[in-house]
Design a protein around this motif. Sequence first.
Motif, PDB file in Angstrom:
ATOM      1  N   MET A  18       0.857  -1.137  -0.272  1.00 48.62           N
ATOM      2  CA  MET A  18      -0.208   0.066  -0.108  1.00 48.62           C
ATOM      3  C   MET A  18       1.164   1.460  -0.539  1.00 48.62           C
ATOM      4  SD  MET A  18      -1.953   1.716   3.159  1.00 48.62           S
ATOM      5  CE  MET A  18      -0.519   2.661   3.823  1.00 48.62           C
ATOM      6  N   LEU A  19       2.017   0.989   1.327  1.00 43.99           N
ATOM      7  CA  LEU A  19       2.502   2.278   0.954  1.00 43.99           C
ATOM      8  C   LEU A  19       3.770   2.575  -0.358  1.00 43.99           C
ATOM      9  CD1 LEU A  19       4.627   2.047   4.440  1.00 43.99           C
ATOM     10  CD2 LEU A  19       2.746   3.729   3.748  1.00 43.99           C
ATOM     11  N   MET A  20       3.869   1.290  -1.314  1.00 47.82           N
ATOM     12  CA  MET A  20       4.771   2.074  -2.396  1.00 47.82           C
ATOM     13  C   MET A  20       3.511   2.756  -3.206  1.00 47.82           C
ATOM     14  SD  MET A  20       7.419  -1.102  -2.797  1.00 47.82           S
ATOM     15  CE  MET A  20       6.439  -2.287  -3.283  1.00 47.82           C
ATOM     16  N   ASP A  21       2.156   1.902  -3.452  1.00 44.33           N
ATOM     17  CA  ASP A  21       0.830   2.698  -4.402  1.00 44.33           C
ATOM     18  C   ASP A  21       0.833   3.808  -3.924  1.00 44.33           C
ATOM     19  OD1 ASP A  21       1.385   0.073  -5.729  1.00 44.33           O
ATOM     20  OD2 ASP A  21      -0.642  -0.736  -4.060  1.00 44.33           O
ATOM     21  N   LEU A  22       1.391   4.280  -2.764  1.00 42.48           N
ATOM     22  CA  LEU A  22       0.464   5.465  -2.825  1.00 42.48           C
ATOM     23  C   LEU A  22       1.597   6.889  -2.498  1.00 42.48           C
ATOM     24  CD1 LEU A  22      -1.261   5.455   0.424  1.00 42.48           C
ATOM     25  CD2 LEU A  22      -2.387   5.774  -1.757  1.00 42.48           C
ATOM     26  N   ASP A  23       1.040   7.589  -3.191  1.00 43.58           N
ATOM     27  CA  ASP A  23       2.352   9.152  -3.091  1.00 43.58           C
ATOM     28  C   ASP A  23       2.759   9.999  -1.640  1.00 43.58           C
ATOM     29  OD1 ASP A  23       4.037  11.650  -3.403  1.00 43.58           O
ATOM     30  OD2 ASP A  23       2.288  12.246  -4.668  1.00 43.58           O
ATOM     31  N   LEU A  24       2.965   8.972  -0.833  1.00 46.53           N
ATOM     32  CA  LEU A  24       3.843   9.466   0.805  1.00 46.53           C
ATOM     33  C   LEU A  24       3.629  11.324   0.672  1.00 46.53           C
ATOM     34  CD1 LEU A  24       5.301   6.693   2.054  1.00 46.53           C
ATOM     35  CD2 LEU A  24       3.324   7.047   1.589  1.00 46.53           C
ATOM     36  N   THR A  26       1.714  13.678   0.047  1.00 52.27           N
ATOM     37  CA  THR A  26       1.051  14.438   0.388  1.00 52.27           C
ATOM     38  C   THR A  26       0.291  14.123   1.570  1.00 52.27           C
ATOM     39  OG1 THR A  26      -0.728  12.429  -0.456  1.00 52.27           O
ATOM     40  CG2 THR A  26       0.283  14.143  -2.414  1.00 52.27           C
ATOM     41  N   TYR A  27       1.059  13.124   2.574  1.00 50.66           N
ATOM     42  CA  TYR A  27       0.750  13.203   3.755  1.00 50.66           C
ATOM     43  C   TYR A  27       1.834  13.447   5.023  1.00 50.66           C
ATOM     44  CZ  TYR A  27      -2.300   9.491   1.578  1.00 50.66           C
ATOM     45  OH  TYR A  27      -3.621   9.228   0.461  1.00 50.66           O
TER      46      TYR A  27
END
Length: 118
Positions: A18-24, A26-27
Amino acid sequence: MSPAQWVDVGNIEALQQMLMDLDLQTYADLEQLRSTAMAALRRAHAAGLDDRNDLATFAAKAVTVHPNFDRHPQIAALLAHKQAGDYFTALIDDLSVTDWQRIARDMDVPQAIEPARN
């Protein structure tokens, strides 16, 4: 380790996906993101999900839609009717971006989710 801690260890691969799929970038609060995702992964297991892709997708919806998206009546109904061998990703495949936006809005309005009490 407790049984719950073993479940968390088992969820690390799905969390990583999941972390690899998100643009971190933006968090702002990565600890909150992790906490939300791990809570969602525990609920996903309780709902009978065990496929890594399903688990990662479930956690991503908790992070990107609403932390408790699975308590929305539409999603809860899909999960309640899940049969052995059904994939979560297939259950939600027909939901559009508009559907997810509505679910997010509904979850921010408690009276839209909780039944009226007499």
